[in-house]
Each structure stands twice: as C-alpha cells, then as structure tokens.
Motif scaffolding. Structure first.
Motif, PDB file in Angstrom:
ATOM      1  N   VAL A  52       3.445   8.732  14.957  1.00  0.00           N
ATOM      2  CA  VAL A  52       2.350   8.475  14.022  1.00  0.00           C
ATOM      3  C   VAL A  52       2.197   6.981  13.744  1.00  0.00           C
ATOM      4  CG1 VAL A  52       1.542   8.882  11.652  1.00  0.00           C
ATOM      5  CG2 VAL A  52       2.623  10.733  12.953  1.00  0.00           C
ATOM      6  N   LYS A  53       3.301   6.313  13.547  1.00  0.00           N
ATOM      7  CA  LYS A  53       3.300   4.887  13.181  1.00  0.00           C
ATOM      8  C   LYS A  53       3.482   4.049  14.442  1.00  0.00           C
ATOM      9  CE  LYS A  53       5.621   1.607  10.086  1.00  0.00           C
ATOM     10  NZ  LYS A  53       4.366   1.100   9.530  1.00  0.00           N
ATOM     11  N   ARG A  54       2.493   3.185  14.703  1.00  0.00           N
ATOM     12  CA  ARG A  54       2.536   2.314  15.882  1.00  0.00           C
ATOM     13  C   ARG A  54       2.211   0.868  15.528  1.00  0.00           C
ATOM     14  NH1 ARG A  54       5.385   5.388  17.530  1.00  0.00           N
ATOM     15  NH2 ARG A  54       5.185   6.803  19.264  1.00  0.00           N
ATOM     16  N   ALA A  55       2.377   0.527  14.252  1.00  0.00           N
ATOM     17  CA  ALA A  55       2.111  -0.838  13.805  1.00  0.00           C
ATOM     18  C   ALA A  55       2.885  -1.090  12.517  1.00  0.00           C
ATOM     19  CB  ALA A  55       0.618  -1.054  13.576  1.00  0.00           C
ATOM     20  N   THR A  56       3.041  -2.372  12.222  1.00  0.00           N
ATOM     21  CA  THR A  56       3.661  -2.767  10.968  1.00  0.00           C
ATOM     22  C   THR A  56       3.071  -4.104  10.534  1.00  0.00           C
ATOM     23  OG1 THR A  56       5.774  -2.963   9.787  1.00  0.00           O
ATOM     24  CG2 THR A  56       5.662  -3.965  11.981  1.00  0.00           C
ATOM     25  N   ALA A  57       3.150  -4.373   9.247  1.00  0.00           N
ATOM     26  CA  ALA A  57       2.585  -5.606   8.689  1.00  0.00           C
ATOM     27  C   ALA A  57       3.670  -6.356   7.938  1.00  0.00           C
ATOM     28  CB  ALA A  57       1.431  -5.271   7.744  1.00  0.00           C
ATOM     29  N   SER A  58       3.659  -7.676   8.104  1.00  0.00           N
ATOM     30  CA  SER A  58       4.630  -8.539   7.432  1.00  0.00           C
ATOM     31  C   SER A  58       3.901  -9.721   6.807  1.00  0.00           C
ATOM     32  CB  SER A  58       5.655  -9.078   8.436  1.00  0.00           C
ATOM     33  OG  SER A  58       6.272  -8.040   9.154  1.00  0.00           O
ATOM     34  N   SER A  59       4.468 -10.253   5.760  1.00  0.00           N
ATOM     35  CA  SER A  59       3.930 -11.459   5.134  1.00  0.00           C
ATOM     36  C   SER A  59       4.449 -12.681   5.893  1.00  0.00           C
ATOM     37  CB  SER A  59       4.374 -11.540   3.679  1.00  0.00           C
ATOM     38  OG  SER A  59       4.203 -12.851   3.190  1.00  0.00           O
ATOM     39  N   LEU A  60       3.533 -13.455   6.446  1.00  0.00           N
ATOM     40  CA  LEU A  60       3.911 -14.672   7.154  1.00  0.00           C
ATOM     41  C   LEU A  60       4.667 -15.614   6.223  1.00  0.00           C
ATOM     42  CD1 LEU A  60       3.808 -16.549   9.630  1.00  0.00           C
ATOM     43  CD2 LEU A  60       1.581 -17.339   8.800  1.00  0.00           C
ATOM     44  N   GLU A  61       4.164 -15.784   5.004  1.00  0.00           N
ATOM     45  CA  GLU A  61       4.792 -16.714   4.056  1.00  0.00           C
ATOM     46  C   GLU A  61       6.222 -16.295   3.714  1.00  0.00           C
ATOM     47  OE1 GLU A  61       0.911 -18.235   1.573  1.00  0.00           O
ATOM     48  OE2 GLU A  61       1.707 -16.242   1.127  1.00  0.00           O
ATOM     49  N   ALA A  62       6.441 -14.996   3.519  1.00  0.00           N
ATOM     50  CA  ALA A  62       7.787 -14.518   3.187  1.00  0.00           C
ATOM     51  C   ALA A  62       8.728 -14.709   4.367  1.00  0.00           C
ATOM     52  CB  ALA A  62       7.741 -13.057   2.759  1.00  0.00           C
ATOM     53  N   MET A  63       8.239 -14.463   5.575  1.00  0.00           N
ATOM     54  CA  MET A  63       9.083 -14.656   6.757  1.00  0.00           C
ATOM     55  C   MET A  63       9.461 -16.130   6.910  1.00  0.00           C
ATOM     56  SD  MET A  63       7.709 -12.054   9.672  1.00  0.00           S
ATOM     57  CE  MET A  63       9.281 -11.931  10.527  1.00  0.00           C
ATOM     58  N   GLU A  64       8.484 -17.005   6.754  1.00  0.00           N
ATOM     59  CA  GLU A  64       8.762 -18.433   6.875  1.00  0.00           C
ATOM     60  C   GLU A  64       9.741 -18.893   5.793  1.00  0.00           C
ATOM     61  OE1 GLU A  64       4.636 -19.990   8.960  1.00  0.00           O
ATOM     62  OE2 GLU A  64       4.778 -20.024   6.766  1.00  0.00           O
ATOM     63  N   GLU A  65       9.513 -18.457   4.567  1.00  0.00           N
ATOM     64  CA  GLU A  65      10.384 -18.844   3.453  1.00  0.00           C
ATOM     65  C   GLU A  65      11.807 -18.341   3.670  1.00  0.00           C
ATOM     66  OE1 GLU A  65      11.041 -20.969   0.001  1.00  0.00           O
ATOM     67  OE2 GLU A  65       9.186 -20.893   1.150  1.00  0.00           O
TER      68      GLU A  65
END
Length: 158
Positions: A52-65
C-alpha cells in the motif's frame, strides 16, 4: 553504521545472496523506521509489506539540522519496526523536494496512509513536521521544504 538488530544484517545478506552480489561488492544501505512513535512505525512498515505504501515524506530542514544525508535515487534502506527488527528492503526510485503546500494528491495517495487523500496527508504531516522541527529548534510553515521520496520494495520478493 549504528548498532542495529541482527535481523538488519541478516535481511541485507539474504538480499545480496538473492541478487548474486558479494559482500565486498555490496552497495551501502541504511536502516530506519517510519515516524516518531511505535504505533505509527509498526503500522507504516506493515503498509509497505502490504504493498500500500510506496512513498515517504521527510522535512529537508530537519534532516539538514540533524546532519542526515538526503536520500538518493538508487539508495537502499532496510525498513524496521520500532524495535529495530528488519521488515523489508526498499530502493529509492525518485526524489522531489517541494514546499509543503505543493505536495500533490498523487504523492499523498502513493504514500498510502489513512484514506490516501491529500487532506489526510496534510493533517497528519503538518502535526508530524511541527513536532520534528520543534525538536531541532525550527518552526513548521507552509513553505517547509518536503523531500517526497518514492520507493519500491526489493526484498522480500513478492
């Protein structure tokens, strides 16, 4: 790589064996779970296993931080449950970085959560990104850059 459950290495070696790739030629991979709580992490891993799930979303700012690397097309990840037990291996197929307000209904449906609507996606991700960004001293806003990652499951074989 950080300390991980033995099942992470085991699933990775099984995949390498299936593909006929030696350990010395094996590509890099990382292991992680979805979300920031046990119930969601385990539910989302199951949605991946269910197709069912074939994607995910992440915060660019949180990853960079947090000093995390942005996912790359072709990259591999071992998806685990909250306890770190390996569930499957995914391969990143596409990455697009867009402002939160520009995430599409198609992407929301591909992410496969809730009723798969953009409205549902925005509601739960607005809450998630707010918590995540606050934890690193940042504020969520409608222009927050979102990493929209689509992936395929490469192991276990279906």
């Amino acid at each position: 790589m950080t300390q991980t459950h033995p099942s992470v290495r085991e699933i990775w070696l099984n995949y390498m064996n299936q593909e006929g790739i030696s350990e010395t030629e094996a590509p890099a991979y990382e292991s992680w779970y979805f979300c920031d709580n046990e119930a969601d992490a385990d539910e989302l891993a199951q949605l991946v296993l269910d197709g069912v799930k074939r994607a995910t979303a992440s915060s660019l700012e949180a990853m960079e931080e947090g000093g995390e690397e942005i996912p790359k097309v072709g990259g591999f990840s071992v998806i685990t449950d909250w306890e770190g037990v390996a569930k499957c291996i995914i391969r990143t197929e596409a990455i697009e970085i867009v402002p939160f307000r520009e995430v599409t209904a198609q992407f929301a449906a591909t992410e496969g959560e809730g009723d798969r609507s953009l409205e549902f996606w925005r509601e739960v991700h607005r809450r998630f990104f707010t918590r995540e960004l606050e934890s690193v001293g940042l504020k969520f806003h409608e222009e927050t850059p979102v990493i929209c990652e689509t992936f395929s499951v490469v192991y276990p074989p279906r």
